[in-house]
Design a protein around this motif. Structure first.
Motif, mmCIF file in Angstrom:
data_model
loop_
_atom_site.group_PDB
_atom_site.id
_atom_site.type_symbol
_atom_site.label_atom_id
_atom_site.label_comp_id
_atom_site.label_asym_id
_atom_site.label_seq_id
_atom_site.Cartn_x
_atom_site.Cartn_y
_atom_site.Cartn_z
ATOM 1 N N UNK A 124 0.745 -1.113 0.082
ATOM 2 C CA UNK A 124 0.147 -0.060 0.016
ATOM 3 C C UNK A 124 1.014 1.246 0.055
ATOM 4 N N UNK A 125 0.904 1.858 -0.999
ATOM 5 C CA UNK A 125 1.701 3.293 -1.321
ATOM 6 C C UNK A 125 1.179 4.155 -0.577
ATOM 7 N N UNK A 126 2.077 5.334 -0.300
ATOM 8 C CA UNK A 126 1.518 6.368 0.355
ATOM 9 C C UNK A 126 0.303 7.107 -0.367
ATOM 10 N N UNK A 127 -0.833 7.330 0.088
ATOM 11 C CA UNK A 127 -1.781 7.865 -0.580
ATOM 12 C C UNK A 127 -2.896 6.746 -0.906
ATOM 13 N N UNK A 128 -2.690 5.510 -0.874
ATOM 14 C CA UNK A 128 -3.723 4.373 -1.277
ATOM 15 C C UNK A 128 -4.427 4.321 0.067
ATOM 16 N N UNK A 129 -5.602 3.764 -0.381
ATOM 17 C CA UNK A 129 -6.575 3.501 0.856
ATOM 18 C C UNK A 129 -6.143 2.595 1.492
ATOM 19 N N UNK A 130 -5.690 2.938 2.762
ATOM 20 C CA UNK A 130 -5.324 1.614 3.905
ATOM 21 C C UNK A 130 -6.585 0.717 4.140
ATOM 22 N N UNK A 131 -6.289 -0.891 4.386
ATOM 23 C CA UNK A 131 -7.038 -1.563 4.766
ATOM 24 C C UNK A 131 -7.878 -1.262 6.194
ATOM 25 N N UNK A 132 -8.880 -1.632 6.477
ATOM 26 C CA UNK A 132 -9.538 -1.331 7.864
ATOM 27 C C UNK A 132 -8.566 -2.142 8.973
ATOM 28 N N UNK A 133 -8.455 -1.358 10.076
ATOM 29 C CA UNK A 133 -7.793 -1.801 10.987
ATOM 30 C C UNK A 133 -6.204 -1.991 10.961
ATOM 31 N N UNK A 134 -5.663 -1.498 9.863
ATOM 32 C CA UNK A 134 -4.312 -1.348 9.878
ATOM 33 C C UNK A 134 -3.839 0.074 9.620
ATOM 34 N N UNK A 135 -2.810 0.289 10.437
ATOM 35 C CA UNK A 135 -2.272 1.670 10.640
ATOM 36 C C UNK A 135 -0.695 1.790 10.452
ATOM 37 N N UNK A 136 -0.322 2.751 9.938
ATOM 38 C CA UNK A 136 1.010 3.157 9.735
ATOM 39 C C UNK A 136 1.573 3.413 11.257
ATOM 40 N N UNK A 137 2.713 2.788 11.586
ATOM 41 C CA UNK A 137 3.419 3.005 12.761
ATOM 42 C C UNK A 137 4.237 4.082 12.695
ATOM 43 N N UNK A 138 4.385 5.058 13.430
ATOM 44 C CA UNK A 138 5.329 6.159 13.504
ATOM 45 C C UNK A 138 5.881 6.507 12.232
ATOM 46 N N UNK A 139 5.056 6.594 11.265
ATOM 47 C CA UNK A 139 5.192 6.947 9.814
ATOM 48 C C UNK A 139 6.490 6.167 9.130
ATOM 49 N N UNK A 140 6.539 5.021 9.589
ATOM 50 C CA UNK A 140 7.603 4.035 8.973
ATOM 51 C C UNK A 140 6.978 2.863 8.325
ATOM 52 N N UNK A 141 7.830 2.273 7.520
ATOM 53 C CA UNK A 141 7.068 0.922 6.795
ATOM 54 C C UNK A 141 6.820 0.254 7.733
ATOM 55 N N UNK A 142 5.565 -0.389 7.489
ATOM 56 C CA UNK A 142 4.865 -1.126 8.673
ATOM 57 C C UNK A 142 4.379 -2.469 7.932
ATOM 58 N N UNK A 143 4.610 -3.741 8.461
ATOM 59 C CA UNK A 143 4.335 -4.969 7.999
ATOM 60 C C UNK A 143 3.434 -5.703 8.678
ATOM 61 N N UNK A 144 2.374 -6.309 8.110
ATOM 62 C CA UNK A 144 1.380 -7.096 8.765
ATOM 63 C C UNK A 144 1.467 -8.323 8.030
ATOM 64 N N UNK A 145 1.280 -9.345 8.783
ATOM 65 C CA UNK A 145 1.294 -10.641 8.359
ATOM 66 C C UNK A 145 -0.226 -11.130 8.594
#
Length: 159
Positions: free
Chosen positions: A120-141
């Motif tokens: 998900x690039x900057x500006x894309x709609x993010x999936x519900x419940x997932x958030x960017x942490x400290x404005x750094x690349x954030x990984x979810x499995x």
């Protein structure tokens, strides 16, 4: 339309084709069996599109062939069955301010057909419940309906 509404699985040709015999392949020959590949793709679509219909179709396709029908050398069927039972893994990556390309190379180096990667690039709609942490690349499995945040090193170790 190739889908068999009555028993599940996909026919070789469209249902209304003029073939004398329209089979549903489940045996591997020089290429993987079409129904096995369909199951794998349906499982991935289920995860990406978050639509249960794809999962149901994958399940019906697997059920349309009993294990007694499938010889031991039919690897693609067993891969599809394994992916159905164990689940597909989706790695969701939310782009932060820092450069994402170097870390993407590491993630893409993982060779496993059970793993899907969605950035998900900057500006894309993010999936519900997932958030960017400290404005750094954030990984979810994400697996079996649950997404968990991991650091890059943890993902490489786990997968």
């Amino acid at each position: 339309n190739f889908w068999d509404n009555r028993f599940g699985g996909f026919f070789y040709a469209q249902i209304d084709s003029r073939l004398l015999r329209n089979e549903k392949t489940y045996l591997d020959y020089s290429i993987p069996a079409g129904n096995s590949v369909a199951v794998i793709n349906l499982l991935k679509l289920h995860l990406l599109a978050e639509k249960n219909d794809y999962f149901v179709m994958a399940e019906k396709t697997l059920q349309s062939f009993t294990l007694a029908d499938v010889p031991l050398y039919n690897a693609s069927y067993y891969i599809a069955l394994y992916m159905f039972l164990e689940g597909v893994i989706l790695v969701k990556i939310l782009e932060g301010k820092e450069d994402i390309e170097e870390q993407m190379i590491e993630i893409y180096s993982i060779k496993n057909s059970r793993i899907l990667i969605h950035v998900y690039r900057r500006g894309d709609n993010k999936p519900k419940g997932l958030k960017l942490i400290n404005d750094k690349i954030t990984f979810y499995v994400c697996q079996k309906g649950k997404c968990t945040n991991f650091k890059m090193s943890e993902i490489l170790h786990r997968l």
